[in-house]
Design an enzyme around this catalytic site. Structure first.
Site, short mmCIF file in Angstrom:
data_model
loop_
_atom_site.label_atom_id
_atom_site.label_comp_id
_atom_site.label_asym_id
_atom_site.label_seq_id
_atom_site.Cartn_x
_atom_site.Cartn_y
_atom_site.Cartn_z
CD GLU A 109 -2.75 -1.27 2.33
OE1 GLU A 109 -2.49 -0.63 3.34
OE2 GLU A 109 -3.61 -2.07 2.35
CG ASN A 150 -0.12 -7.09 -1.53
OD1 ASN A 150 -0.96 -7.47 -2.39
ND2 ASN A 150 -0.72 -6.88 -0.40
CG HIS A 186 -9.27 -6.35 0.68
ND1 HIS A 186 -9.78 -7.26 1.61
CD2 HIS A 186 -8.11 -5.79 0.77
CE1 HIS A 186 -8.47 -7.76 1.96
NE2 HIS A 186 -7.50 -6.86 1.66
CD GLU A 214 -4.19 -8.23 1.55
OE1 GLU A 214 -5.09 -7.60 2.14
OE2 GLU A 214 -2.91 -7.81 1.70
CG ASP A 216 -12.24 -9.22 1.87
OD1 ASP A 216 -12.22 -8.40 1.07
OD2 ASP A 216 -11.72 -9.36 2.91
#
Ligand code: XIL
Length: 308
Positions: A109, A150, A186, A214, A216
């Site tokens: 990030e 990432n 996400h 990651e 979801d």
């Protein structure tokens, strides 16, 4: 490890369905080194051993981040001190797991929403070169580890994705050992990233691997059948994009049970983000992933992570 230790069904679901694992929190700096020089290796060691015992590739997360910075680090310390601390952190952690962790999120990030570098303690103290340095330090500590950058909000064609693209291109152009780009993914149930496949492909064309790291899909409560279908479509969308790009190395979900997902505590009024429900029963999204993998079997050779 807490979740795995607490519930045998959770553990079985995990080992039966997944051939890779990512440390959700155990490898974050603040957890590894709660006091200066006072390391707490046990949880992350146990996770690595768990992965090895169950044939799961271990994905290390994450070396350099703007949160989970140990509270004992004081930004008023001089640049050299901060730089030495960061270098020592990267070398120590990567060195400890040399040959055991197949890929690292070296930086996490580092961009702001406009695609520029995020204003963090690392940027303020060390300047933009900290990113290249972190990759070089990590590479030195384990020359065989796959090194990833990432990011979130970069799955589709966003300004932030453009910024990430420029950054990765620049790093590669000057020989920084960046091997892969992780797309956190996400997502929210009602938004589909724009041209995910084309976006992943342009990164792959730079010569790096890509990975969904990651995923979801959070749903605004209350959950309905329609929302679960939209969620299913999004999981399928992302896996298809990954399978379409030959150098997409892995597809990882951020937690797999609706009972324990970080979404429940981090996003008020959201939930049900995972592929298993709170009773560990598979949801439509789970079936969609399995179906999508089956469609591809035989058509492409899907390598398992860490196989080379
Ligand atoms: C989250 C964890 O899931 C939570 O348990 C923790 O409290 C905060 O961090 N992007 C990342 C992850 O890279 O490290 C974050 O994990 C979720 C967002």
């Amino acid at each position: 490890m807490k979740l795995l230790d607490a519930d045998p069904r959770f553990r079985d679901t995990f080992t039966t369905n997944f051939n890779a694992l990512t440390a959700e929190n155990a490898m974050k700096w603040r957890n590894l080194e709660p006091t200066r020089g006072g390391y707490n290796w046990a949880p992350s060691d146990q996770l690595v051993e768990f992965g090895q015992a169950h044939g799961q590739a271990v994905y290390g997360h994450t070396l350099v981040w703007h949160t989970a910075v140990p509270s004992w680090i004081d930004e008023s310390w001089d640049t050299e001190t901060i730089r030495d601390l960061l270098r020592n952190h990267v070398s120590t952690v990567v060195g400890r797991y040399r040959g055991k962790v197949w890929a690292w999120d070296v930086v996490n990030e580092v961009l702001d929403e406009q695609g520029g570098l995020r204003d963090t303690i690392w940027l303020r103290k060390l300047g933009p070169g900290y990113i290249a340095d972190a990759f070089r330090w990590a590479h030195e500590a384990d020359p065989n580890a796959r090194l990833f950058i990432n990011e979130y909000g970069t799955e589709g064609r966003t300004r932030k994705a453009d910024g990430l693209f420029r950054l990765v291109r620049e790093l590669r152009a000057v020989g920084v050992p960046v091997h892969g780009v992780g797309f956190q993914s996400h997502l929210r149930w009602d938004r589909t990233p724009d041209d995910t496949t084309g976006n992943l492909r342009r990164f792959a064309d730079l010569g790096v691997s890509v990975a969904i790291t990651e995923m979801d899909v959070r749903i605004t409560l209350q959950v309905t059948t329609e929302k679960l279908q939209r969620q299913e479509r999004l999981y399928r969308h992302m896996l298809r994009a990954c399978l379409t790009v030959p150098t997409c190395e892995s597809f990882t979900v951020w937690g797999f049970s609706d009972a324990t997902s970080w979404i429940n505590t981090t996003y008020p009024d959201h939930g049900a983000a995972c592929v298993f429900d709170a009773d560990l029963e598979p949801k439509p999204a789970y079936d969609a992933l399995v179906e999508t993998l089956r469609e591809r079997r035989g058509r492409v050779d899907v390598p398992s992570p860490g196989s080379g």
